[in-house]
Design a protein around this motif. Structure first.
Motif, PDB file in Angstrom:
ATOM      1  N   SER A   4     -14.341  16.359  15.966  1.00  0.00           N
ATOM      2  CA  SER A   4     -13.714  17.321  16.873  1.00  0.00           C
ATOM      3  C   SER A   4     -13.570  16.693  18.245  1.00  0.00           C
ATOM      4  CB  SER A   4     -14.574  18.577  16.969  1.00  0.00           C
ATOM      5  OG  SER A   4     -14.670  19.222  15.724  1.00  0.00           O
ATOM      6  N   VAL A   5     -12.384  16.796  18.800  1.00  0.00           N
ATOM      7  CA  VAL A   5     -12.122  16.258  20.132  1.00  0.00           C
ATOM      8  C   VAL A   5     -11.251  17.255  20.893  1.00  0.00           C
ATOM      9  CG1 VAL A   5     -12.293  13.836  19.482  1.00  0.00           C
ATOM     10  CG2 VAL A   5     -10.083  15.000  19.348  1.00  0.00           C
ATOM     11  N   GLN A   6     -11.202  17.077  22.194  1.00  0.00           N
ATOM     12  CA  GLN A   6     -10.296  17.882  23.004  1.00  0.00           C
ATOM     13  C   GLN A   6      -8.932  17.221  23.052  1.00  0.00           C
ATOM     14  OE1 GLN A   6     -12.349  18.482  26.792  1.00  0.00           O
ATOM     15  NE2 GLN A   6     -12.980  20.514  26.069  1.00  0.00           N
ATOM     16  N   ALA A   7      -7.939  18.008  23.339  1.00  0.00           N
ATOM     17  CA  ALA A   7      -6.582  17.475  23.461  1.00  0.00           C
ATOM     18  C   ALA A   7      -6.564  16.332  24.467  1.00  0.00           C
ATOM     19  CB  ALA A   7      -5.637  18.577  23.901  1.00  0.00           C
ATOM     20  N   GLY A   8      -5.835  15.285  24.098  1.00  0.00           N
ATOM     21  CA  GLY A   8      -5.780  14.098  24.939  1.00  0.00           C
ATOM     22  C   GLY A   8      -6.780  13.034  24.551  1.00  0.00           C
ATOM     23  N   ASP A  43      -2.338  18.165  15.711  1.00  0.00           N
ATOM     24  CA  ASP A  43      -2.839  17.104  14.825  1.00  0.00           C
ATOM     25  C   ASP A  43      -4.028  17.567  13.992  1.00  0.00           C
ATOM     26  OD1 ASP A  43      -2.282  14.885  17.573  1.00  0.00           O
ATOM     27  OD2 ASP A  43      -1.030  15.070  15.777  1.00  0.00           O
ATOM     28  N   THR A  44      -4.508  18.774  14.242  1.00  0.00           N
ATOM     29  CA  THR A  44      -5.639  19.303  13.480  1.00  0.00           C
ATOM     30  C   THR A  44      -5.270  19.421  12.010  1.00  0.00           C
ATOM     31  OG1 THR A  44      -6.538  20.517  15.364  1.00  0.00           O
ATOM     32  CG2 THR A  44      -7.128  21.307  13.159  1.00  0.00           C
ATOM     33  N   ARG A  57      -1.952  13.876   5.879  1.00  0.00           N
ATOM     34  CA  ARG A  57      -2.743  14.986   6.408  1.00  0.00           C
ATOM     35  C   ARG A  57      -2.208  16.300   5.880  1.00  0.00           C
ATOM     36  NH1 ARG A  57      -1.018  14.718  12.848  1.00  0.00           N
ATOM     37  NH2 ARG A  57       1.118  15.525  12.603  1.00  0.00           N
ATOM     38  N   GLN A  58      -3.095  17.272   5.852  1.00  0.00           N
ATOM     39  CA  GLN A  58      -2.711  18.608   5.433  1.00  0.00           C
ATOM     40  C   GLN A  58      -3.436  19.626   6.300  1.00  0.00           C
ATOM     41  OE1 GLN A  58      -3.233  19.511   1.252  1.00  0.00           O
ATOM     42  NE2 GLN A  58      -1.670  21.097   1.360  1.00  0.00           N
ATOM     43  N   ALA A  59      -2.651  20.437   6.973  1.00  0.00           N
ATOM     44  CA  ALA A  59      -3.192  21.513   7.786  1.00  0.00           C
ATOM     45  C   ALA A  59      -3.204  22.796   6.954  1.00  0.00           C
ATOM     46  CB  ALA A  59      -2.345  21.696   9.042  1.00  0.00           C
ATOM     47  N   PRO A  60      -4.065  23.737   7.293  1.00  0.00           N
ATOM     48  CA  PRO A  60      -4.124  24.991   6.526  1.00  0.00           C
ATOM     49  C   PRO A  60      -2.764  25.670   6.471  1.00  0.00           C
ATOM     50  CG  PRO A  60      -5.994  24.837   8.005  1.00  0.00           C
ATOM     51  CD  PRO A  60      -5.093  23.695   8.356  1.00  0.00           C
ATOM     52  N   GLY A  61      -2.354  26.041   5.265  1.00  0.00           N
ATOM     53  CA  GLY A  61      -1.098  26.734   5.099  1.00  0.00           C
ATOM     54  C   GLY A  61       0.131  25.855   5.143  1.00  0.00           C
ATOM     55  N   LYS A  62      -0.068  24.560   5.259  1.00  0.00           N
ATOM     56  CA  LYS A  62       1.076  23.643   5.340  1.00  0.00           C
ATOM     57  C   LYS A  62       1.014  22.637   4.203  1.00  0.00           C
ATOM     58  CE  LYS A  62       1.836  23.925  10.323  1.00  0.00           C
ATOM     59  NZ  LYS A  62       2.033  23.152  11.572  1.00  0.00           N
ATOM     60  N   GLU A  63       2.156  22.030   3.927  1.00  0.00           N
ATOM     61  CA  GLU A  63       2.195  21.003   2.904  1.00  0.00           C
ATOM     62  C   GLU A  63       1.623  19.685   3.440  1.00  0.00           C
ATOM     63  OE1 GLU A  63       6.140  22.503   0.403  1.00  0.00           O
ATOM     64  OE2 GLU A  63       6.130  20.550   1.374  1.00  0.00           O
ATOM     65  N   ARG A  64       1.165  18.888   2.500  1.00  0.00           N
ATOM     66  CA  ARG A  64       0.679  17.567   2.893  1.00  0.00           C
ATOM     67  C   ARG A  64       1.837  16.728   3.417  1.00  0.00           C
ATOM     68  NH1 ARG A  64      -2.131  14.722  -1.862  1.00  0.00           N
ATOM     69  NH2 ARG A  64       0.020  14.327  -2.498  1.00  0.00           N
ATOM     70  N   GLU A  65       1.591  15.984   4.456  1.00  0.00           N
ATOM     71  CA  GLU A  65       2.633  15.140   5.034  1.00  0.00           C
ATOM     72  C   GLU A  65       2.110  13.727   5.269  1.00  0.00           C
ATOM     73  OE1 GLU A  65       3.903  16.239   8.957  1.00  0.00           O
ATOM     74  OE2 GLU A  65       1.866  16.507   9.700  1.00  0.00           O
ATOM     75  N   GLN A  96      -1.660   6.708  -5.979  1.00  0.00           N
ATOM     76  CA  GLN A  96      -2.432   7.275  -7.077  1.00  0.00           C
ATOM     77  C   GLN A  96      -3.889   7.520  -6.739  1.00  0.00           C
ATOM     78  OE1 GLN A  96      -1.278   3.842  -9.636  1.00  0.00           O
ATOM     79  NE2 GLN A  96      -0.789   5.425 -11.129  1.00  0.00           N
ATOM     80  N   TYR A  97      -4.394   6.848  -5.734  1.00  0.00           N
ATOM     81  CA  TYR A  97      -5.827   6.887  -5.457  1.00  0.00           C
ATOM     82  C   TYR A  97      -6.050   7.507  -4.081  1.00  0.00           C
ATOM     83  CZ  TYR A  97      -5.563   3.699  -9.340  1.00  0.00           C
ATOM     84  OH  TYR A  97      -5.286   3.139 -10.562  1.00  0.00           O
ATOM     85  N   TRP A  98      -6.780   8.591  -4.086  1.00  0.00           N
ATOM     86  CA  TRP A  98      -6.966   9.387  -2.875  1.00  0.00           C
ATOM     87  C   TRP A  98      -8.437   9.554  -2.553  1.00  0.00           C
ATOM     88  CZ3 TRP A  98      -2.867  11.573  -0.060  1.00  0.00           C
ATOM     89  CH2 TRP A  98      -1.598  11.375  -0.628  1.00  0.00           C
ATOM     90  N   GLY A  99      -8.736   9.546  -1.257  1.00  0.00           N
ATOM     91  CA  GLY A  99     -10.090   9.845  -0.838  1.00  0.00           C
ATOM     92  C   GLY A  99     -10.312  11.344  -0.775  1.00  0.00           C
ATOM     93  N   GLN A 100     -11.513  11.721  -0.373  1.00  0.00           N
ATOM     94  CA  GLN A 100     -11.878  13.133  -0.302  1.00  0.00           C
ATOM     95  C   GLN A 100     -11.394  13.794   0.978  1.00  0.00           C
ATOM     96  OE1 GLN A 100     -13.435  14.964  -2.822  1.00  0.00           O
ATOM     97  NE2 GLN A 100     -12.787  13.115  -3.902  1.00  0.00           N
ATOM     98  N   GLY A 101     -11.035  12.997   1.942  1.00  0.00           N
ATOM     99  CA  GLY A 101     -10.526  13.544   3.185  1.00  0.00           C
ATOM    100  C   GLY A 101     -11.576  13.606   4.270  1.00  0.00           C
ATOM    101  N   THR A 102     -11.115  13.577   5.503  1.00  0.00           N
ATOM    102  CA  THR A 102     -11.986  13.727   6.653  1.00  0.00           C
ATOM    103  C   THR A 102     -11.291  14.656   7.653  1.00  0.00           C
ATOM    104  OG1 THR A 102     -13.275  12.519   8.332  1.00  0.00           O
ATOM    105  CG2 THR A 102     -11.098  11.642   7.835  1.00  0.00           C
ATOM    106  N   GLN A 103     -12.043  15.605   8.160  1.00  0.00           N
ATOM    107  CA  GLN A 103     -11.463  16.650   9.005  1.00  0.00           C
ATOM    108  C   GLN A 103     -11.307  16.163  10.440  1.00  0.00           C
ATOM    109  OE1 GLN A 103     -10.329  19.790   8.167  1.00  0.00           O
ATOM    110  NE2 GLN A 103      -9.683  20.033  10.306  1.00  0.00           N
ATOM    111  N   VAL A 104     -10.137  16.431  11.000  1.00  0.00           N
ATOM    112  CA  VAL A 104      -9.876  16.170  12.416  1.00  0.00           C
ATOM    113  C   VAL A 104      -9.501  17.497  13.061  1.00  0.00           C
ATOM    114  CG1 VAL A 104      -8.333  15.053  14.074  1.00  0.00           C
ATOM    115  CG2 VAL A 104      -9.159  13.785  12.072  1.00  0.00           C
ATOM    116  N   THR A 105     -10.234  17.863  14.089  1.00  0.00           N
ATOM    117  CA  THR A 105      -9.979  19.111  14.802  1.00  0.00           C
ATOM    118  C   THR A 105      -9.771  18.804  16.279  1.00  0.00           C
ATOM    119  OG1 THR A 105     -11.364  20.338  13.245  1.00  0.00           O
ATOM    120  CG2 THR A 105     -10.843  21.405  15.341  1.00  0.00           C
ATOM    121  N   VAL A 106      -8.637  19.227  16.803  1.00  0.00           N
ATOM    122  CA  VAL A 106      -8.303  18.978  18.207  1.00  0.00           C
ATOM    123  C   VAL A 106      -8.193  20.325  18.905  1.00  0.00           C
ATOM    124  CG1 VAL A 106      -6.728  17.852  19.811  1.00  0.00           C
ATOM    125  CG2 VAL A 106      -7.020  16.934  17.493  1.00  0.00           C
TER     126      VAL A 106
END
Length: 125
Positions: A11-15, A89-90, A38-46, A113-123
Motif C-alpha cells: 500500500s502506498v500513497q498516490a505519487g 493503479d490499485t 492486473r485486475q481491479a475489482p469488477g474489471k477485466e484483467r488487462e 500459460q503460467y501465472w503466479g498467485q498475484g500480489t496486491q497493490v493499493t494506492v
C-alpha cells in the motif's frame, strides 16, 4: 513444472513507487514471453507491460512513462518498477510466462500459460 511467484506489492500513497518482482523457474527455453497483468475489482484483467523473447517491451497506455518492465536473466527474475502511482493503479498484479510458437517472439494473451498467485497493490489518494 514452470512456476512464477510474485512479490513486492503493498500500500502506498498516490505519487509513490513500488517495485514488483517475479521469480520464474522450471524452464530452460530461451524463447519466453513474460508480462505483468492486473485486475481491479469488477474489471477485466488487462495487460500492463510485457517483454518478448527478443527483449521488445510493450506497455498499456495508462502506464507508459510511469512503469518499467525489466528482466534480470541471470536471476530468472522479472521486475516491474512502478512510479507516480495513481489510485487507478490499485489492483491485483499478476506475473505470467508463455512460450511463443516457433518463428514468433511475442505471445498473445492466451499464450501466457503460467501465472503466479498475484500480489496486491493499493494506492490511496
Amino acid at each position: 513444472q514452470v512456476q512464477v511467484v510474485e512479490s513486492g506489492g503493498g500500500s502506498v500513497q498516490a505519487g509513490g513507487s513500488l517495485r514488483l518482482s517475479c521469480a520464474a523457474s522450471g524452464y530452460t527455453y530461451s524463447s519466453v514471453c513474460m508480462g505483468w497483468f492486473r485486475q481491479a475489482p469488477g474489471k477485466e484483467r488487462e495487460g500492463v507491460a510485457t517483454i518478448d523473447s527478443d527483449g521488445s517491451t510493450a506497455y498499456a497506455d495508462s502506464v507508459k512513462g510511469r512503469f518499467t518492465i525489466s528482466p534480470d536473466n541471470a536471476k530468472n527474475t522479472l521486475y516491474l518498477q512502478m512510479n507516480s502511482l495513481e489510485p487507478e493503479d490499485t489492483a491485483m498484479y499478476y506475473c505470467a510466462a508463455g512460450f511463443p510458437p516457433y518463428g514468433r517472439s511475442w505471445c498473445r494473451q492466451y499464450e501466457y500459460q503460467y501465472w503466479g498467485q498475484g500480489t496486491q497493490v493499493t494506492v490511496s489518494s
